[in-house]
Design a protein around this motif. Sequence first.
Motif, PDB file in Angstrom:
ATOM      1  N   SER A 158      -1.127 -19.819   2.969  1.00 47.08           N
ATOM      2  CA  SER A 158      -1.691 -18.430   2.005  1.00 47.08           C
ATOM      3  C   SER A 158      -0.373 -17.510   1.765  1.00 47.08           C
ATOM      4  O   SER A 158       0.436 -18.186   0.692  1.00 47.08           O
ATOM      5  N   CYS A 159       0.556 -16.088   2.803  1.00 46.31           N
ATOM      6  CA  CYS A 159       2.009 -16.188   1.839  1.00 46.31           C
ATOM      7  C   CYS A 159       2.886 -15.674   3.334  1.00 46.31           C
ATOM      8  O   CYS A 159       2.188 -15.281   4.198  1.00 46.31           O
ATOM      9  N   SER A 160       4.051 -15.581   2.968  1.00 44.77           N
ATOM     10  CA  SER A 160       4.792 -14.594   4.246  1.00 44.77           C
ATOM     11  C   SER A 160       4.643 -13.168   3.920  1.00 44.77           C
ATOM     12  O   SER A 160       4.484 -12.343   3.375  1.00 44.77           O
ATOM     13  N   PHE A 161       4.855 -13.135   5.431  1.00 46.55           N
ATOM     14  CA  PHE A 161       4.933 -11.340   5.488  1.00 46.55           C
ATOM     15  C   PHE A 161       6.153 -10.597   4.759  1.00 46.55           C
ATOM     16  O   PHE A 161       5.656  -9.683   5.037  1.00 46.55           O
ATOM     17  N   LEU A 162       6.836 -10.942   4.001  1.00 45.90           N
ATOM     18  CA  LEU A 162       7.711 -10.742   3.212  1.00 45.90           C
ATOM     19  C   LEU A 162       7.444 -10.095   1.557  1.00 45.90           C
ATOM     20  O   LEU A 162       7.946  -9.254   1.065  1.00 45.90           O
ATOM     21  N   PHE A 205       1.157  -9.996   1.361  1.00 41.20           N
ATOM     22  CA  PHE A 205       0.389 -10.442   2.176  1.00 41.20           C
ATOM     23  C   PHE A 205      -0.674  -9.234   3.264  1.00 41.20           C
ATOM     24  O   PHE A 205      -1.912  -9.976   4.013  1.00 41.20           O
ATOM     25  N   LEU A 206      -1.049  -8.364   2.487  1.00 39.07           N
ATOM     26  CA  LEU A 206      -1.859  -7.315   2.759  1.00 39.07           C
ATOM     27  C   LEU A 206      -2.916  -8.076   2.774  1.00 39.07           C
ATOM     28  O   LEU A 206      -4.456  -7.434   3.205  1.00 39.07           O
ATOM     29  N   GLU A 239       8.081 -15.631   8.089  1.00 38.64           N
ATOM     30  CA  GLU A 239       8.921 -15.118   6.438  1.00 38.64           C
ATOM     31  C   GLU A 239       8.932 -15.304   5.529  1.00 38.64           C
ATOM     32  O   GLU A 239       9.423 -15.342   4.631  1.00 38.64           O
ATOM     33  N   ASP A 240       8.580 -17.555   5.472  1.00 35.86           N
ATOM     34  CA  ASP A 240       8.932 -18.414   3.965  1.00 35.86           C
ATOM     35  C   ASP A 240       7.304 -19.035   4.002  1.00 35.86           C
ATOM     36  O   ASP A 240       7.093 -19.536   2.743  1.00 35.86           O
ATOM     37  N   THR A 241       6.221 -18.085   4.828  1.00 30.42           N
ATOM     38  CA  THR A 241       5.141 -18.953   4.768  1.00 30.42           C
ATOM     39  C   THR A 241       3.132 -17.781   5.553  1.00 30.42           C
ATOM     40  O   THR A 241       4.498 -17.538   6.303  1.00 30.42           O
ATOM     41  N   VAL A 267      12.489  -5.447  12.099  1.00 31.98           N
ATOM     42  CA  VAL A 267      14.044  -5.476  11.714  1.00 31.98           C
ATOM     43  C   VAL A 267      14.616  -5.879  11.393  1.00 31.98           C
ATOM     44  O   VAL A 267      15.917  -6.744  11.122  1.00 31.98           O
ATOM     45  N   LEU A 268      14.470  -7.803  12.654  1.00 32.49           N
ATOM     46  CA  LEU A 268      14.586  -8.706  12.626  1.00 32.49           C
ATOM     47  C   LEU A 268      14.332  -9.552  11.280  1.00 32.49           C
ATOM     48  O   LEU A 268      15.269 -10.490  10.841  1.00 32.49           O
ATOM     49  N   ALA A 269      13.231  -8.988  10.383  1.00 29.57           N
ATOM     50  CA  ALA A 269      13.524  -9.896   9.099  1.00 29.57           C
ATOM     51  C   ALA A 269      14.168  -9.213   8.026  1.00 29.57           C
ATOM     52  O   ALA A 269      13.986  -9.869   7.824  1.00 29.57           O
ATOM     53  N   THR A 270      13.523  -7.633   8.157  1.00 32.91           N
ATOM     54  CA  THR A 270      14.014  -6.943   6.738  1.00 32.91           C
ATOM     55  C   THR A 270      14.912  -5.926   6.690  1.00 32.91           C
ATOM     56  O   THR A 270      15.183  -5.587   6.022  1.00 32.91           O
TER      57      THR A 270
END
Length: 525
Positions: free
Chosen positions: A326-330, A334-335, A385-387, A453-456
Motif C-alpha cells: 500500500s503506502c507509508s503513513f507519511l 494513507f487515509l 514510515e516508508d511502506t 512526534v518520533l516519525a514527523t
Amino acid sequence: MAAMVLAATRLLRGSGSWGRSRLRFGAPAYRQFSSGGAYPSVPLSSPLPGVPKPVFATADGQEKFETKVTTLENGLRVASQNKFGQFCTVGILINSGSRYEAKYLSGIAHFLEKLAFSSTDRFGSKDEILLTLEKHGGICDCQTSRDTTMYAVSADSKGLDTVVGLLADVVLHPRLTDEEIELARMAVRFELEDLSMRPDPEPLLTEMIHEAAYRENTVGLHRFCPTENIAKIDRSVLHSYLRNYYTPDRMVLAGVGVEHERLVECARKYLLGTRPAWGSGAAVHVDGSVAQYTGGVVKLERDMSSVSLGPTPFPELTHIMIGLESCSFLEGDFLPFAVLNMMMGGGGSFSAGGPGKGMFTRLYLNVLNRHHWMYNATSYHHSYEDTGLLCIHASADPRQVREMVEIITREFVLMAGTVDVVELERAKTQLTSMLMMNLEARPVIFEDVGRQVLATRSRKLPHELCALIRDVKPEDVKRVASAMLRRKPAVAALGDLSDLPAYEHVQAALANKDGRLPRTYRLFR
C-alpha cells in the motif's frame, strides 16, 4: 390506631377530606425547600439574584488539544499532551526495532523487550522498580515492534520526577546481568513455543506475510527471535546494538496528563548529559535502509488437526494470507487505504450468520454470508514510515483452499471497481468513530503522541485527521486500489497446503478482471 391508619391511607391516595380541602381553598402554597427557601419564585434554570456570576476555566480554540514539542540540546524530543486527571502516562519511544537488525543477530529487539525494567545502576532488582512505582500507584510496560521500542509508565502525576528518573535509568543504565539474560532466554523460548501452539495463527501469519513481502530486508526481518539465535545473544551483542540505536536523537520522551514545562525540566535533569551503560561513543553502524517490497510466498506445512484439544476440538483449517503493497503513513494516500481497509472489514464466521447481525463490510456481505464453509475472512493494514501492506487473512477446510484463494483474489480485484457511496460513508464514519473512541484512553493518546512526534516531529490533531477522512472520495479509493493491484502479491500459507494454488496462478488471478484462477486440468484424480 385504626383512625391513624385511615388518615395515612387517605393522605397517600390523595382523596377524602384532604383532597376536598385542597380544592376548596385553591392552589397550595409554595413549599420551603432547603435549596431555595429564600427565593421561592426563582426557577432553578435562572441564576439567583445578588450572587456573583461564576467564572469557569476555558480553553480557547484548539488549545486543549495542542501537543507541545521541545527539542533538547542533545536532539531528544519532549512531547506532551494536556489531559486533566490525577494520573499521567509517561514514556520513552525509540526509533529501534527488528527492521534495524540486518547487521546483527535477529531477535535483539525481542530480547530487549523481555529485559525491560530489570535491574539498573540505581535499582538492584525488578522488584525495587515495581515497589518504587507502587508508591505512586504506577504500572509499567515495554513493547517492541518492527520499527519502534516503547517504555511506558502510568502513575500519579505528583510522582513525575520519580517516574522520569526511573525511565531514564531503565533505558540508559540497565545492568543486563547473566542471570537476567538467562531468564530472558527462557521467556523467549516460551513465547516461541506458545506462538506455534496457539489456535489463533494471526501473529504467526503476520510474521510470515512480512517475510514474503520484504524478503530479507527491513520490515521483512524476523520480529521474533529465531530459535538458533537464543543462545548467541549476550551482553556484548546487546551493548553493540544499544550503542548505535539508543541515542538521544532517536528518542522521544512523551507524556499525557503532565505540564509541558515540568516534563522538559525532568528531561533536562535525567536525560541530558548522562553517560549510558554502553559508553558515549558515536553511533557508527546505523541502518538507514528503505524498505524494498519484493513480493513472494512463504509456506509452512503443519498438521493443524490437533491444534485445539478438548471435548469439542477446533476443526482442522488451512490459513492463507494474501497481501499487496500500500503506502507509508507519511503519504497522502494513507487515509484512503485506511478507509478501504475499513470498507473490507470482515472477521470470524461466528458472528456472520443470519440477517440482522449488522455486518455490512464487504468481507461479511460477499464472503462469510455467502460461503458458509469459510471460518474467517479479515482485512488488515500495516503501515510504516516508508511502506505499507494491505492483507486479507482467510481460513477454511484444507479441501477448499483453492476455492478460498479464488474468492479472496476476486475481492482484491473488486476493490478497484465501483465504490458505493453508502458503503464508503459507512466506512468513513466507522473509521472516525474508532479513532475518536480509542483516543478516549490516556495510554492510547500517549502512544499516538509519541509515534507521531518520533516519525514527523509534530502531531496531527484528531479533528485534522477526521477532516481528512471526510474528504476521502470514491475515486480516491478506486485510484489507490488500482495502483496496488499492479504490484506483485505476497502470500503466506499455514497448514495442509496440498491444494494451494501456485504463486504464479495467484499473481495471474489478481491481474484478471474477474479475479479467477487459471483453470488446471488433471489426467488422473
